[in-house]
Design an enzyme around this catalytic site. Structure first.
Site, PDB file in Angstrom:
ATOM      1  N   ILE A  22       0.840  -1.197   0.000  1.00 43.51           N
ATOM      2  CA  ILE A  22       0.000   0.000   0.000  1.00 43.51           C
ATOM      3  C   ILE A  22       0.874   1.246   0.000  1.00 43.51           C
ATOM      4  O   ILE A  22       1.731   1.419   0.856  1.00 43.51           O
ATOM      5  CB  ILE A  22      -0.933   0.035   1.230  1.00 43.51           C
ATOM      6  CG1 ILE A  22      -1.891  -1.159   1.234  1.00 43.51           C
ATOM      7  CG2 ILE A  22      -1.734   1.346   1.234  1.00 43.51           C
ATOM      8  CD1 ILE A  22      -2.798  -1.213   2.454  1.00 43.51           C
ATOM      9  N   HIS A  23       0.599   2.122  -0.956  1.00 38.91           N
ATOM     10  CA  HIS A  23       1.257   3.436  -1.065  1.00 38.91           C
ATOM     11  C   HIS A  23       0.235   4.331  -1.755  1.00 38.91           C
ATOM     12  O   HIS A  23      -0.917   3.932  -1.928  1.00 38.91           O
ATOM     13  CB  HIS A  23       2.573   3.329  -1.853  1.00 38.91           C
ATOM     14  CG  HIS A  23       2.417   2.669  -3.172  1.00 38.91           C
ATOM     15  ND1 HIS A  23       2.137   3.363  -4.322  1.00 38.91           N
ATOM     16  CD2 HIS A  23       2.446   1.361  -3.512  1.00 38.91           C
ATOM     17  CE1 HIS A  23       2.019   2.510  -5.324  1.00 38.91           C
ATOM     18  NE2 HIS A  23       2.200   1.292  -4.866  1.00 38.91           N
ATOM     19  N   GLY A  24       0.604   5.523  -2.142  1.00 42.41           N
ATOM     20  CA  GLY A  24      -0.354   6.477  -2.699  1.00 42.41           C
ATOM     21  C   GLY A  24      -1.166   5.959  -3.870  1.00 42.41           C
ATOM     22  O   GLY A  24      -2.387   6.107  -3.898  1.00 42.41           O
TER      23      GLY A  24
END
Length: 157
Positions: free
Chosen positions: A14-16
């Site tokens: 999970i990241h932007g």
């Protein structure tokens, strides 16, 4: 049947792009990270939760726990499933998780890997996992962001 909108392979989990861009595009209300290491690492979980809007739920399960419980998902859970490697996805499919489509977003280059797309590098183990997933009827696409044209990974196997 769980409502799995899409499964994504992304080394970063999970990241932007995942926590905002893909979630909004898919209309997901739950991100399930299936990864043995992260399932046991609350610090990594907390860091990933920071980029996800509060209205989106997150769960962090081992591969086996995901296999064991994903079929119990509520009908209103619109799931975006995120894994780190194609081997993890293959373990899910072989364990009975009904995956129809896998998005390959980011697989970092490292020694022994060949870069096949701007954000995807593969070694022989990765290629073998993708071949098996294809034989099991899973659609495979390389695509970093939703508005990008998908690319078929099969031409690199």
């Amino acid at each position: 049947m769980p409502n799995i909108l899409l499964t994504r392979i992304d080394n970063r989990l999970i990241h932007g792009q995942v926590g905002v861009t893909w979630v909004n595009h898919l209309g997901a209300n739950l991100i399930v990270v299936a990864n043995d290491e992260v399932a046991e690492d609350e610090v990594q979980q907390d860091l990933m939760d920071m980029v996800v809007p509060e209205v989106i739920g997150t769960r962090y399960f081992t591969i086996q726990r995901t296999v064991d419980i994903i079929s119990n998902a509520a009908e209103d859970q619109l799931i975006f499933l995120v894994c780190r490697t194609p081997q993890d996805v293959l373990r899910l499919v072989e364990g009975g998780v009904p995956l129809k489509k896998v998005n390959i977003g980011n697989m970092h280059f490292s020694e022994g890997k060949q870069q096949v797309a701007s954000t995807v590098s593969l070694d022989e183990s990765d290629k073998e996992a993708f071949r098996k997933l294809h034989k099991l009827g899973v659609e495979l696409e390389i695509r970093r962001v939703p508005d990008e044209k998908p690319e078929d990974i099969l031409k690199f196997l």
